[in-house]
Structure formats: structure tokens, C-alpha cells
Design a protein around this motif. Structure first.
Motif, short mmCIF file in Angstrom:
data_model
loop_
_atom_site.label_atom_id
_atom_site.label_comp_id
_atom_site.label_asym_id
_atom_site.label_seq_id
_atom_site.Cartn_x
_atom_site.Cartn_y
_atom_site.Cartn_z
N ARG A 16 0.17 9.88 -4.76
CA ARG A 16 0.55 11.20 -4.26
C ARG A 16 1.18 12.04 -5.37
O ARG A 16 0.92 13.24 -5.49
CB ARG A 16 1.51 11.03 -3.09
N SER A 53 0.82 -1.21 0.00
CA SER A 53 0.00 0.00 0.00
C SER A 53 0.85 1.26 0.00
O SER A 53 0.47 2.28 -0.60
CB SER A 53 -0.92 0.01 1.22
N GLN A 74 0.52 4.37 -2.55
CA GLN A 74 0.26 5.74 -2.07
C GLN A 74 1.28 6.73 -2.61
O GLN A 74 0.95 7.88 -2.92
CB GLN A 74 0.23 5.75 -0.55
#
Length: 505
Positions: free
Chosen positions: A303, A295, A299
Motif C-alpha cells: 500500500r 498477508s 499489504q
């Protein structure tokens, strides 16, 4: 005679069915379709003796339907329903195997005459066909590639060519793209070397991504070793982007199960990588690790999309793929991880620009991921997608043409009112066509799409206030019709305005 009717005009479709019903035995309508795509689906399901088809239809026309059925080696007769304006097309249909054509509108007697002619042709063919005259190669193609239409007679004849419990070996060669004839020939000829040609049967659907080879006799390890040497030679010729899946079995009656086995095993190329011959034994040797989705790596990628800092996003995607390759994971876990990251990336792009997302959605990206053979291909696929988004982002914030930048400022100031490409183009002293072309070239999306995006961004900002009424948000975002606003908002965000507002609180 089983008849399938393919006609987009419902009145004509029902009229033809009514005429056939009046003619009675031996004619039976087994299906009705409104376009070529539906026609193919029904043909494979009902296996008609005759397909009566119009030429010009939406989705897929009659000629393309016949071509695709011919490519699948589907056996039936065709009767073209032609208007006077379509006569040239009807002549082309005759070259594709059409028996005859009827000019619309037709009478009962005209239809009866055409059906009697076709019935006579079918009876003559039934009387003359000898399944025993087919070669083993031809039978293999029919029985293996089209079992739903080959029938028990062909299957029984094919099986009779083999000894009981005969040693057999099935090799699947799979590519991510369709095999062109030159590459297919190179692979087949390469694998035929050092092998008795009478022992090898080959089949592949035209334009498919798979080639199947059935090898007769021989001890399993000896055959696998022989095939392996030939595959290594193909690798040396630059064909290491293909997957080779091998399975040995006894008894030709187990051919269908063997086909499923080599197809399932081919998916393990995601785990094993290139230059591997995939087999049950090779898969059993793997020490599969428990998979935990990374994860944090996802992310980091999302981002970068959210902030527009895309300069090093390729490094992040490579890190994600490297994580999948560092340990031995099940192919299903790897593919699911790639699907999950792809969904997350598409969702982030959709939030940033529905126009870019809409362009990307036409690429059938998820189909590519589900057919992916090697993880390194994923990097290239995703970078192609992200470059489209980067083109939009950079054009929006940095590098767009001065006229586009001026148009963007006008839209940002006036999106709550009526926005017209013609009015903005006029204020910039250019034609609407030129401004529209500039928008697509500089941002990768249409003028109207950007205007809608701007209004939806305003609505999202307003919906962050839980006390705002939906109709108020619609009006302040430039929408006089609340129902239309709700429809557009859900299209662009995936949520209704009410759902979005609840998620913000």
C-alpha cells in the motif's frame, strides 16, 4: 584424445571438427561450444583431454574461460586458435597454461603437428604422475571440491589415507559474500589454534563463499567444544556475519553425504540467528511452530508503494522481519516468506515504473534472497531497492529539476504522437545529452523508458473499458503497430492487453 572445440564462428567450428575427423584415431571431438560459458559447461560434463578455443567470443572469451577452469582446478590442455590480430592475447594464454597456439586459418598438417605435440605431453604426464605423491590436503581439495573430474584413482588414494570407520568431523564456514584472502586466512588460522595441524584439512574454491574443514579423530563433543571456543574468539573479532555448520560422521566414504548435511543445515541460520554453531542436534532441539504468512503486513508495505507514502516503509519491513523472528519457524518457511514479499514488492514497483523495475532486475535480487544467511540483512537489501523507487517517485512528483518537470509536462501532453528526445531538448534550449543525463540523475530511468511508461499507463486506463478494442487502445496510446504495442504492454505489465482487460472486468 578427447577434444572440446570452443569457437563462435560456426563455419570455422565445423571446419575444425571436419579436419579432426579426417585425422581419425586417437582424436575424438566430444563437444562443440560457441562461447566460454558453454565451454565451461561442456568441459565439466565431458572432461576432455584438450580444449581448442578461440580468444574473442561473445558471452565469455577464451581467456576468461581458461581462468575460470583453472580456478576450479580443472585439469586439461589448451590449444589457442588465434588470428594475427590476437597474437598478444595468445601470448597471455600461454601464461595461463596453454600448450600452444595455431594461427587461423589452419591446414590439416598444421593441426596434426599441434595435436601430436599435445598427445606426447599427455603420454609423458600419464607415465610420470604418481597419485601417491599427493598430500592429503591436495587430495581433499580434488576429491571434495571437484568429484566430477578427480576420478576414482584420486578418490581411492584419498580414502586409503584413513582408517576404517575413523571418527571425522566436517565444519562449513559460509558467508554471504566471497571470502577475501585476508578473512579466509583469519578464519583458518583462528580455527587451527589449539588443534594438531596434522588433524586438519582445509579447502575452499577461489572466490567462493564457503570454507570446508575436515578434522580427523577425537570424540565428537570434545571436538565440537574445542571448535566452539575458537569460533567464539572469531565472533569477538567481528566475524559474527558468518555461519558455522558442524557435523560428525564415521568413515571417509561418507564425506560426500557429510558435505550435503552441513550445507543443508547452514540454511537454519535464518531460524537460529547469529553466533550459533549449527548441527543436527541443535536443529532437533527447536520447537518448530506452524507458519501462517502475514498477508496483512505485506499489504501494508505494498500500500505504501502504491500510494508513494514511503517515509515509514522501513518500519513496515522491520515489522515483517520481526514477525518471522518472534516465533521459531522452519528455515524453509522463513525463506519462502521473504521470497513472497520480495516478489510482491517487485510487482508493485513494476506496475508503478517499469524503468525502475528494470534497473532493479539487474541486481539479481532473488539470488541474494536465496543465499541470505540472516533475516536482518533482508531489511538492508530491501531498503536499498526501495530507495531507488523513492528516488524516482520523489523526482517525479516533488523534487525534479525544473527542466525535467517541463519535459514531463511536454510528454504528458504529447505522448500519443511522436516523441523525440532531440525535439524536446530543442524546445527547452538544451542538448539531448544534457536532458538525457538529467532524466537519469533526477528519476533514475531513461527518457525513452518514461515515455513508454506514460503510454502504457494510458493504455491501462483505456483497457478498463471492456468494450474497447485492442487496436483502438493501441492507436490512442501512441502505437500505430498493434503487434508491437502488445509486445511492449506485456513486457511492462506481465500481461497481454487482452489478459489485462479481462482482469479489469
Amino acid at each position: 584424445m578427447k577434444i572440446l572445440i570452443v569457437e563462435d564462428e560456426i563455419k570455422t567450428l565445423n571446419g575444425i571438427e571436419g579436419l579432426i575427423r579426417q585425422l581419425g584415431e586417437p582424436y575424438h571431438v566430444v563437444g562443440k561450444a560457441r562461447n566460454g560459458l558453454e565451454g565451461i559447461e561442456l568441459a565439466l560434463l565431458e572432461n576432455p583431454d584438450l580444449i581448442m578455443t578461440d580468444i574473442r567470443m561473445g558471452e565469455m572469451d577464451g581467456l576468461e574461460m581458461i581462468k575460470q577452469l583453472n580456478d576450479r582446478r580443472f585439469s586439461c590442455k589448451y590449444l589457442i586458435l588465434s588470428g594475427y590480430a590476437d597474437f598478444q592475447y595468445a601470448r597471455e594464454a600461454m601464461t595461463l597454461g596453454s600448450v600452444d597456439y595455431l594461427l587461423k586459418p589452419m591446414t590439416k598438417d598444421m593441426l596434426k603437428e599441434a595435436l601430436c605435440k599435445i598427445d606426447g605431453i599427455l603420454e609423458n604426464e600419464k607415465a610420470s604422475i604418481r597419485v601417491s605423491s599427493f598430500s592429503a590436503q591436495e587430495l581433499f581439495e580434488r576429491v571434495f571440491l571437484a568429484p566430477e573430474i578427480s576420478g576414482p584413482v584420486f578418490r581411492a588414494e584419498f580414502y586409503s589415507r584413513f582408517e576404517d570407520a575413523e571418527e571425522l568431523h566436517l565444519l562449513l564456514v559460509r558467508g554471504e559474500n566471497r571470502f577475501v584472502d585476508t578473512v579466509k586466512k583469519q578464519i583458518v588460522e583462528g580455527l587451527r589454534q589449539s588443534m594438531d595441524p596434522d588433524r586438519l584439512l582445509v579447502c575452499a574454491q577461489k572466490g567462493s563463499q564457503e570454507i570446508y574443514m575436515l578434522i580427523r579423530g577425537g570424540e565428537r563433543e570434545a571436538v565440537k567444544c574445542l571448535v566452539g571456543r575458537q569460533i567464539c574468539r572469531l565472533y569477538e573479532k567481528g566475524l559474527d556475519d558468518k555461519v558455522f555448520s558442524f557435523h560428525s560422521f564415521q568413515g571417509i566414504e561418507n564425506l560426500e553425504d557429510a558435505g550435503k548435511r552441513v550445507r543443508d543445515n547452514a540454511g537454519w541460520s535464518l531460524t537460529l540467528g547469529r553466533r550459533q554453531i549449527i548441527s543436527d542436534e541443535r536443529i532437533r532441539e527447536l520447537a518448530i511452530q506452524k507458519f501462517i504468512y502475514p498477508s496483512d503486513l505485506e499489504q501494508a508495505i505494498i500500500r505504501r508503494i502504491n500510494t508513494g507514502e514511503l517515509g515509514e516503509i522501513e518500519d513496515d519491513i522491520r515489522a515483517f522481519v520481526r514477525f518471522l523472528n518472534d516465533k521459531t519457524y522452519a528455515c524453509a518457511d522463513i525463506r519462502e516468506a521473504l521470497v513472497c514479499l520480495t516478489v510482491a514488492v517487485l510487482y508493485a514497483i513494476r506496475k508503478a515504473s517499469y524503468g525502475v523495475y528494470e534497473n532493479i532486475s539487474h541486481l539479481n535480487l532473488m539470488d541474494w534472497i536465496r543465499q541470505l544467511l540472516f533475516t536482518d540483512h533482508y531489511i538492508q537489501i530491501m531498503m536499498n531497492v526501495l530507495m531507488q523507487y523513492r528516488h524516482y517517485h520523489d523526482g517525479l512528483h516533488h523534487n525534479a529539476h525544473p527542466l525535467v518537470q517541463k519535459a514531463l509536462r511536454i510528454i504528458d501532453q504529447g505522448y500519443k504522437g511522436e516523441l523525440s528526445l532531440e525535439e524536446i531538448a530543442g524546445s527547452l534550449s538544451v542538448t539531448p545529452e544534457y536532458l538525457s543525463t538529467l532524466f537519469i540523475r533526477e528519476l533514475g530511468i531513461k527518457f525513452t523508458t518514461y515515455c513508454t511508461q506514460r503510454r502504457i499507463e494510458c493504455a491501462k486506463h483505456l483497457l478498463a473499458d471492456p468494450n474497447r478494442k485492442i487496436y483502438e487502445v493501441a492507436g490512442e496510446s501512441g502505437y500505430g503497430d498493434v503487434k508491437y504495442f502488445c509486445k511492449v504492454f506485456k513486457k511492462y505489465t506481465g500481461l497481454s492487453p487482452g489478459e489485462y482487460q479481462k482482469n479489469q472486468s
